[in-house]
Design a protein around this motif. Structure first.
Motif, short mmCIF file in Angstrom:
data_model
loop_
_atom_site.label_atom_id
_atom_site.label_comp_id
_atom_site.label_asym_id
_atom_site.label_seq_id
_atom_site.Cartn_x
_atom_site.Cartn_y
_atom_site.Cartn_z
N THR A 159 0.82 -1.30 -0.07
CA THR A 159 -0.03 0.15 0.21
C THR A 159 1.07 1.18 -0.19
O THR A 159 0.44 2.25 -0.66
CB THR A 159 -0.87 -0.33 1.48
N THR A 160 1.89 0.88 0.68
CA THR A 160 3.10 2.52 1.13
C THR A 160 4.07 2.32 -0.37
O THR A 160 3.48 3.96 -1.03
CB THR A 160 3.87 2.34 2.19
N PHE A 161 3.37 1.38 -1.15
CA PHE A 161 4.66 1.96 -2.06
C PHE A 161 3.66 2.16 -3.50
O PHE A 161 3.47 3.29 -4.23
CB PHE A 161 5.37 0.38 -2.65
N SER A 162 2.13 1.62 -3.44
CA SER A 162 1.55 1.86 -4.65
C SER A 162 0.89 3.48 -4.18
O SER A 162 0.75 4.29 -5.29
CB SER A 162 0.15 1.15 -4.29
N ASN A 163 1.10 4.11 -3.27
CA ASN A 163 0.47 5.67 -2.84
C ASN A 163 1.59 6.10 -3.14
O ASN A 163 1.24 7.90 -3.43
CB ASN A 163 0.07 5.86 -1.41
N ASN A 164 2.54 5.82 -3.31
CA ASN A 164 4.12 6.62 -3.12
C ASN A 164 5.10 6.44 -5.01
O ASN A 164 5.97 7.15 -5.15
CB ASN A 164 4.91 6.71 -2.22
N LYS A 165 4.81 5.20 -5.04
CA LYS A 165 5.88 5.02 -6.58
C LYS A 165 6.03 6.02 -7.79
O LYS A 165 6.74 6.41 -8.07
CB LYS A 165 5.48 4.30 -7.09
N LEU B 89 9.69 4.79 -9.95
CA LEU B 89 9.83 3.96 -9.83
C LEU B 89 8.95 2.88 -10.33
O LEU B 89 7.43 3.52 -10.41
CB LEU B 89 10.13 3.48 -8.36
N SER B 90 8.74 2.70 -11.50
CA SER B 90 8.21 1.32 -12.32
C SER B 90 7.06 0.45 -11.65
O SER B 90 6.45 -0.36 -12.21
CB SER B 90 8.97 0.86 -13.73
N SER B 91 8.39 0.20 -10.12
CA SER B 91 7.99 -1.39 -9.76
C SER B 91 9.22 -0.92 -8.76
O SER B 91 9.49 -0.70 -8.38
CB SER B 91 8.66 -2.56 -10.10
N ASN B 92 8.50 -1.98 -7.32
CA ASN B 92 8.32 -2.25 -6.12
C ASN B 92 10.21 -3.06 -6.01
O ASN B 92 10.09 -4.02 -6.61
CB ASN B 92 7.66 -2.48 -4.99
N PRO B 93 11.08 -2.29 -5.79
CA PRO B 93 12.41 -3.24 -5.26
C PRO B 93 12.63 -3.99 -4.10
O PRO B 93 13.69 -3.99 -3.84
CB PRO B 93 13.46 -1.69 -5.25
N LEU B 94 11.37 -3.64 -3.50
CA LEU B 94 11.55 -3.85 -2.22
C LEU B 94 13.06 -3.26 -1.60
O LEU B 94 14.03 -3.17 -1.32
CB LEU B 94 11.20 -5.66 -2.29
N SER C 124 18.06 8.24 -11.51
CA SER C 124 19.09 9.20 -12.41
C SER C 124 17.84 9.83 -13.00
O SER C 124 18.02 11.67 -13.60
CB SER C 124 19.24 8.43 -13.80
N LYS C 125 16.69 9.75 -12.97
CA LYS C 125 15.45 10.70 -13.48
C LYS C 125 14.93 11.94 -12.26
O LYS C 125 15.63 11.88 -10.58
CB LYS C 125 14.11 9.97 -13.30
N GLU C 126 14.62 12.91 -12.57
CA GLU C 126 14.24 14.07 -11.61
C GLU C 126 12.79 14.10 -11.81
O GLU C 126 12.33 14.59 -10.82
CB GLU C 126 14.35 15.26 -12.65
N LYS C 127 11.95 13.40 -12.67
CA LYS C 127 10.61 13.69 -13.15
C LYS C 127 10.06 12.07 -13.77
O LYS C 127 11.13 11.71 -14.61
CB LYS C 127 10.08 14.63 -13.77
N LEU C 128 8.56 12.24 -13.31
CA LEU C 128 8.52 10.26 -13.28
C LEU C 128 8.37 10.11 -15.14
O LEU C 128 8.49 9.42 -16.02
CB LEU C 128 7.04 10.90 -13.40
N MET D 129 18.67 -1.27 -11.04
CA MET D 129 16.94 -1.57 -11.53
C MET D 129 17.36 -0.29 -12.65
O MET D 129 16.94 0.44 -12.87
CB MET D 129 15.45 -1.30 -10.67
N LEU D 130 16.77 -1.32 -13.72
CA LEU D 130 16.66 -0.79 -15.06
C LEU D 130 15.61 0.13 -15.17
O LEU D 130 15.99 1.22 -15.03
CB LEU D 130 16.36 -1.72 -16.64
N ASN D 131 14.49 -0.05 -14.13
CA ASN D 131 13.41 1.35 -13.93
C ASN D 131 12.20 1.43 -15.37
O ASN D 131 12.91 3.04 -15.74
CB ASN D 131 13.73 2.20 -13.29
N GLY D 132 13.18 1.01 -16.84
CA GLY D 132 12.02 1.60 -17.79
C GLY D 132 13.63 1.92 -18.74
O GLY D 132 13.42 2.57 -19.62
#
Length: 464
Positions: free
Chosen positions: A106-112, A117-122, A135-139, A172-175
């Motif tokens: 829930t915490t990750f979904s609310n703040n991803k 981030l595209s997925s949860n790194p755990l 590496s990103k400044e914006k989603l 993580m590649l993160n897209g």
């Protein structure tokens, strides 16, 4: 070890070094004792370790919730303050998600979206907080290349101590197309004051992995920081994101440190820098481990003329006898119910050492090319486990008008009572060196009494 500070004149005096080990000790580079079985369990040194707690926010739990963002993150400060990458302390694991096919919380979904981030790194620890460098400044950004490091608070590693530092990390590649990160120990210097580069550079593993640093400090303390990077400190840029968790520093007893080092691949050779993409950094499919052990240890034979006196006890000596070679002798009359041997304590089996002395092998001092030690121990029998023994070096030439430092590394594996002494004793060579100035004739005007009986000893009643 004998250090000479300065010399203003020629050789004119001889001294001999005396090591006296009463009761249940062993000496030289290490110490041990032999005991009856009834006492062995009480006096075994065993293994010990203690976690170093002075590193601030080592698990990244501190800071604003559910995330903290910026150049200062509760004990971790950005090294490159003008970077376009984003550093955050993020919470990835509280609550459960209603989507059965998702590992998101829930915490990750609310703040991803805030995390970009595209997925949860755990996380890799008991808590759900980790350090992220993205590496990103914006989603909406993609394939942005950048580098950014965060530095920990400083930690002092004590002199003559053994530490294992570990960091959990993943990329993580993160897209994006690739992602890499680096881990460094900053602040270490060698015996000449030169910086030592210690680190894993450009790791790419996309599952959590623990990276280890084995450090033996030598005669001087070291003040360090831990530097964690997206990309690397030398400016290599990365896409994607990297994550860090559980920065641990543990101080180990020497015997346990030796065994751990061997378990992780130490073969009496330092390995201070590992490049993830370099084939030489891998062995049998496993990334090698960083060791900084030999480089910080003190040098031997500082005084000219002592090179062949076996002060490091490395001469080849028969392992099954009490002989100490030509440079060390058991002092006449200074032995009762005890033995002295020079042993390969680095490479011998612990069971062999224990069978001989009655105690666990407490290890060597990790000096470069120095695996042997003088071991003094009492011989337990049905009547007593106490005894004493002293050994003496050969004579050492001392230059006139000079200042010398005599030092010895020693360690005790077990001692129920008694003391350890290091003595420097004057010998009769002074009479032949100054035949017209000094005399051993008590009736002569130039009579000089030897000072051996008045020489102060260094006593150590220590337990570790």
């Amino acid at each position: 070890m004998i250090k000479k500070r300065y010399n203003l004149n020629s050789k004119c005096l001889k001294l001999c070094a005396l090591f006296l080990f009463p009761f249940t000790l062993f000496g030289g580079v290490c110490l041990a004792s032999k005991n009856t079985p009834s006492f062995a369990s009480e006096r075994l040194p065993g293994y010990y370790s203690e976690k170093v707690t002075s590193l601030t926010n080592s698990t990244f739990e501190q800071g604003a919730t559910p995330y903290a963002k910026g150049t200062s993150l509760s004990g971790w400060n950005a090294i490159e303050t003008d970077s376009h990458a984003t550093g955050m302390l993020i919470d990835v694991g509280k609550g459960s998600n209603t989507d059965e096919n998702s590992n998101e919380t829930t915490t990750f979904s609310n703040n991803k979206d805030e995390y970009m981030l595209s997925s949860n790194p755990l996380s890799h620890g008991e808590d759900s907080r980790i350090l992220m460098i993205n590496s990103k400044e914006k989603l909406s950004q993609k394939n942005i290349r950048s580098y950014l490091g965060y530095r920990s608070s400083s930690v002092t590693l004590e002199a003559n101590s053994n530490y294992v530092l570990s960091v959990s990390a993943k990329a993580m590649l993160n897209g994006d197309d690739f992602a890499s990160g680096s881990i460094y120990i900053n602040g270490l210097v060698d015996k000449d004051g030169e910086d030592i580069v210690l680190g894993y550079e450009n790791f790419e593993n996309q599952t959590w992995k623990e990276y280890y640093f084995f450090i033996s400090t030598g005669n001087s303390s070291q003040t360090i920081t831990v530097d964690l990077y997206l990309g690397s400190a030398n400016g290599v840029r990365s896409e994607g994101a990297v994550f860090f968790d559980n920065v641990n520093i543990t101080r180990y007893s020497q015997n346990q440190f030796i065994e751990l080092s061997k378990d992780y691949g130490y073969v009496n050779k330092d390995n201070t820098f590992i490049e993830y993409a370099d084939n030489a950094s891998w062995e049998n499919g496993e990334l090698k481990t960083i060791f900084l052990i030999d480089k910080l240890q003190p040098d031997f034979y500082i005084v000219e003329g002592t090179e062949n006196m076996n002060f490091d006890f490395e001469d080849e000596i028969p392992q099954n006898s009490d002989t100490l070679g030509e440079h060390w002798k058991i002092i006449p009359g200074a032995r009762s119910n005890a033995s002295a041997r020079i042993m390969d304590v680095r490479n011998m089996q612990n069971s062999d050492f224990s069978n001989l002395t009655g105690f666990d092998n407490v290890g060597d001092d990790f000096s470069y090319n120095n695996s042997q030690a003088l071991v003094l121990y009492t011989n337990s029998n049905q009547y007593s486990s106490n005894g004493y023994i002293g050994v003496r070096s050969e004579d050492i030439n001392i230059d006139a008008h000079s200042i010398y430092k005599v030092s010895l590394k020693m360690k005790i594996a077990g001692r129920e009572e008694g003391s350890f002494y290091l003595q420097v004793s004057e010998n009769e060579n002074i009479y032949s060196a100054y035949p017209t100035i000094l005399s051993n004739d008590e009736t002569a005007k130039n009579y000089y009494a030897l000072q051996s009986a008045k020489t102060s000893g260094i006593t150590a009643n220590v337990t570790d």
